[in-house]
Design a protein around this motif. Sequence first.
Motif, short mmCIF file in Angstrom:
data_model
loop_
_atom_site.label_atom_id
_atom_site.label_comp_id
_atom_site.label_asym_id
_atom_site.label_seq_id
_atom_site.Cartn_x
_atom_site.Cartn_y
_atom_site.Cartn_z
N ARG A 1 -15.47 14.82 1.06
CA ARG A 1 -14.77 15.55 0.03
C ARG A 1 -15.63 15.90 -1.17
NH1 ARG A 1 -9.41 15.99 0.34
NH2 ARG A 1 -8.59 15.29 2.32
N VAL A 2 -16.65 15.14 -1.41
CA VAL A 2 -17.40 15.37 -2.64
C VAL A 2 -18.64 16.22 -2.42
CG1 VAL A 2 -16.54 13.38 -3.87
CG2 VAL A 2 -18.56 13.15 -2.43
N TYR B 1 -9.71 8.85 5.53
CA TYR B 1 -10.46 9.41 4.42
C TYR B 1 -11.92 8.96 4.40
CZ TYR B 1 -12.24 7.96 -0.12
OH TYR B 1 -13.04 7.63 -1.16
N VAL C 1 0.86 -1.18 0.00
CA VAL C 1 0.00 0.00 0.00
C VAL C 1 0.90 1.23 0.00
CG1 VAL C 1 -1.77 1.23 1.29
CG2 VAL C 1 -1.75 -1.26 1.29
N PRO C 2 0.59 2.22 -0.84
CA PRO C 2 1.42 3.43 -0.79
C PRO C 2 1.49 4.00 0.63
CG PRO C 2 -0.20 3.54 -2.56
CD PRO C 2 -0.49 2.31 -1.79
N PRO D 1 -15.00 9.47 1.76
CA PRO D 1 -15.29 10.08 0.47
C PRO D 1 -16.34 11.18 0.57
CG PRO D 1 -15.33 7.70 0.31
CD PRO D 1 -15.15 8.01 1.76
N GLU E 1 1.54 6.85 2.10
CA GLU E 1 0.71 7.95 2.60
C GLU E 1 -0.74 7.55 2.80
OE1 GLU E 1 1.17 8.75 -1.86
OE2 GLU E 1 2.13 7.58 -0.29
N THR E 2 -1.09 6.31 2.35
CA THR E 2 -2.49 5.94 2.47
C THR E 2 -2.74 5.03 3.67
OG1 THR E 2 -2.25 3.95 1.16
CG2 THR E 2 -2.68 5.97 -0.04
N TYR F 1 -13.36 6.20 -10.60
CA TYR F 1 -13.72 7.06 -9.49
C TYR F 1 -14.50 8.26 -10.01
CZ TYR F 1 -13.36 9.56 -5.10
OH TYR F 1 -13.67 10.23 -3.95
N GLN G 1 -4.74 10.91 -3.60
CA GLN G 1 -3.59 10.11 -3.16
C GLN G 1 -3.82 9.48 -1.81
OE1 GLN G 1 -0.33 12.74 -3.50
NE2 GLN G 1 -0.75 13.85 -1.62
N GLY G 2 -4.95 9.78 -1.19
CA GLY G 2 -5.32 9.10 0.04
C GLY G 2 -6.16 7.86 -0.21
N VAL G 3 -6.48 7.59 -1.47
CA VAL G 3 -7.31 6.42 -1.77
C VAL G 3 -6.41 5.34 -2.38
CG1 VAL G 3 -9.38 5.61 -2.94
CG2 VAL G 3 -9.19 8.01 -2.28
N SER G 4 -6.13 4.30 -1.61
CA SER G 4 -5.13 3.33 -2.06
C SER G 4 -5.56 2.61 -3.32
CB SER G 4 -4.81 2.34 -0.95
OG SER G 4 -6.01 1.78 -0.47
N ALA H 1 -16.81 10.20 -8.75
CA ALA H 1 -17.02 11.39 -7.92
C ALA H 1 -15.85 12.36 -8.05
CB ALA H 1 -17.22 10.99 -6.46
N PRO I 1 -21.27 17.57 -14.17
CA PRO I 1 -22.37 17.92 -13.26
C PRO I 1 -23.05 19.24 -13.66
CG PRO I 1 -20.44 17.22 -12.02
CD PRO I 1 -20.02 17.31 -13.45
N SER J 1 -4.92 6.54 6.55
CA SER J 1 -5.80 7.61 6.07
C SER J 1 -7.16 7.53 6.75
CB SER J 1 -5.96 7.45 4.57
OG SER J 1 -7.01 8.25 4.13
N VAL K 1 -16.18 19.98 -12.60
CA VAL K 1 -16.82 21.21 -12.11
C VAL K 1 -15.79 22.34 -12.15
CG1 VAL K 1 -17.82 22.34 -10.09
CG2 VAL K 1 -18.54 20.03 -10.71
N GLN L 1 -15.77 16.16 -9.74
CA GLN L 1 -15.23 17.34 -9.08
C GLN L 1 -14.25 18.09 -9.99
OE1 GLN L 1 -13.69 16.17 -5.34
NE2 GLN L 1 -14.49 17.98 -4.29
N ARG M 1 0.32 3.83 -9.97
CA ARG M 1 1.75 3.68 -9.73
C ARG M 1 2.33 2.53 -10.55
NH1 ARG M 1 3.28 4.96 -3.62
NH2 ARG M 1 2.27 6.91 -4.22
N HIS N 1 -6.71 14.45 -2.05
CA HIS N 1 -7.75 13.48 -1.75
C HIS N 1 -7.49 12.16 -2.47
CE1 HIS N 1 -11.53 11.48 -1.75
NE2 HIS N 1 -11.89 11.91 -2.95
#
Lengths: 297, 544
Positions: free
Chosen positions: A20-21, A15, A6-7, A17, A9-10, B302, B369-372, B304, A174, A13, B311, B308, B379, B367
């Motif tokens: 953020r959206v 996080y 896994v990278p 979703p 930085e993740t 992805y 880069q926080g989603v593995s 969503a 959108p 996390s 937009v 973004q 990568r 955001h």
Amino acid sequence: MSETEVPPETRHSSYRPADRVRGPIVTHPFPLGPARPPAGPARTPAHSAQRCEGTGACALACPTQAIDVKGKGRGSSFRLDLGRCVFCRACVEVCPTGALQARPDFELAVTDLRDLIVMHGSPRGSVAPSVPERMRAETQERVRRLFGGSLALREVDAGSCNGCEVEVSALAWPNYDLERLGIHLVASPRHADGLLVTGPVTVNMRLALEKTFRATPEPKLVIAVGACGISGGPFRGSPEVLGGVASVLPVDVWVPGCPPRPEALLYGIWLALGRVEQRLRRGELPDGERTAPARKA
Amino acid sequence: MKEIPYEGDEASVAAVALPAIRPVPTAADEGKWARNLGLKDPTGEAARGPWTGEVPRGSWRSVALSLRPVLQHRLATLWGEDARDRVRVHALWLGGSGTRGVHLYASLPEGSLELPTLSPEVAPALYFEREVAEMFGVEFAGSPDTRPLLLHHRHRAPPMRGEGAAPEADRSRFDFAPVEGEGVYEIPVGPVHAGVIEPGHFRFQALGEQILDLEVRLGYTHKGTERLWQGRDPQKGVLLAESISGDHSVAGAVAYASAVEGALETPSLPAPVEAARGLLLETERIAFLLGDVSGIVLDVGYAAGAAQANVLRDRAYRLLESLTGSRLGRGTVRVGGLSRPLPTLVPGKIARELQELARGTEELLDHVQGVSSIMDRLRGTGTVPLAVADALGMVGPAARASGADRDVRRDRPYGAYRNEEVRVARQDAGDVEARLRVKVEEVREASRLAQAFLKRGALGGAVSVDGGVPSVSGERFGLGIVESPRGEFLFAVSIDHGSLQRVHVREPSFLNWPAIEYAVRENIVPDFPLCNKSLNLSYSGFDR
């Protein structure tokens, strides 16, 4: 990196979703509500016969030979083909009398090519009258019955510069959200009720365009997009292009622009579905309110 | 990366203080090399242009091959020119920051249109030579690939010679390079694709999910644009320049206009006009690159995140529209200036919008880069190593993601960039992730530059021109090179007595297309869209 790693930085996390959206609603109501007026300098040429003195400066400045002026002075005739126009404003800028003005109108799509011709004075070889009202109404009624206000469209780039593609893709953003109107951009002609065709139709794309049309089940609609799709636009006259979609396919709706803005495309698609009135008649737009009233599906 | 030996003559080696590791030839080296060859040394405004001279065709290859190791210049473009009783083949070689470049040409008399090929040693020469071969009827002796490039039909005569011939009905065959072996199969894709994208044909050779080889066949959007320019009034040619790749119309218009302005020896434009062009170029860059960000994120599923980005992208187009009336910024740049001054909007408001666009893009990357599950797809996917990027002569963000240090705005500054330092984004990995990072960084830099141009008076006041182009006597030549969102966008324009005689355009994708054939090897088929989106190659820019 191995496939399971896994990278870094993740790893921890937190996080979520949804955080953020979330944002304000960005979808513009048009065509269900009024359109946003286009920003910046207006670009659609409008001609006033009263003010025209037939200098012909506009015709000289036009990069696509969309304008033809015959004769000089007050008695001259003026012809503008919005199907060739690239909305560059060159004509408006050189007009010494102010007869050509730019307007912000974008609802320019038509079902009859002749409605794209602005003609003042009486030059020889004038256009034939456009399709009678009764026939238009009958066609629209038939389309409404067939597609029920919903439409699946396959986009075909028949040699466009990719400018129209930017605006066609934007329909799915959108901001314009085509799908809220029951209109879908589908991946295969086999799934489609119609084709949205851009580009001047290159010699090299002709076969692919014909095959795509044949692969689309009947009944089907064809919408020609942009100056290229209507007349070949900037590429008209090149031996490598056929000069517009109608050289290969039967076209139901024409959407001028270079490229047409997303609202103009939405209007054109709705016009194809008979859900909106055509505003441009014999090159003239009605004065008064900007947006045509939408009709029930 | 492989070391390129420095084979300069001893005097020129002594003239530069050679760094121990990799000597970077300077403008002085270039000048010495060019004077040795007897190339012209123009003065005045033209001195910014490349060293120019004719090469006897017998030395075409040896000069080219000696130029590369000595100056480390890359082949930026190669084009043909119809000169009635002969065909001229031109090659433009460009080097690093501060160098002027070298423009060589050979004259081939009617009846023996032959030139030795450069393509075995100089990879980018292959596409150029194939185009010159089919358009001008020049034979490149020893070329490893003589298939047509853009023409799918036979023409009675080479289309760019004399009157030019129209295509005839019979279709010429195109043989793809086959891969054989047990379990190897072909996947033909296109020209009509599933998304809203341009037409082209991809022929995959696959084994299971793995791509062994890909061959791209283009030319579907070939419109004969270069021919259309000939004989036209230079001012009306802007529209065609905007329509090379409509998704960066402004870059095309500015590159074309600067080439014509160079040919006409137009004195420098007023600073506000240059600033206005800079503002439009950078706003266009933001909108364009946001499309790449959106596409990459969408192609890993992805939606969503893609929404973004879109937009934001619409806001960038709206901004361009409020400056020009056209969402793609068309119809504003003219030869000699602008068709009209940009509207006098409140600069503070525009600056804020530019800041918001950059901030929004960076937030999105943060955001993503926080989603593995996204990063895992990006990568190590579609890797193009620096050695390959250099060998292909790649340009733009795609080259910079492989570590190539190349940006026209800094290396050959034009217009407003002459007074503005450009921070060039770079990554080393050369994969999809690196390309995403470079693009996001370039959005930030574009936003900063656009704000700087606002401060230099881009809005209002800028002088406009009303259609006319000064009529000059004789034959003139000009080059226009602009960093478009895809990279180095190049126009070479000859003007004869005020009308366009030959316009050659080299869109950045022309150099970058072969990279996709390399990038997808040993990747899985479902990662092809990612490689494609992250390189974002223009079909129309290639085909014209």
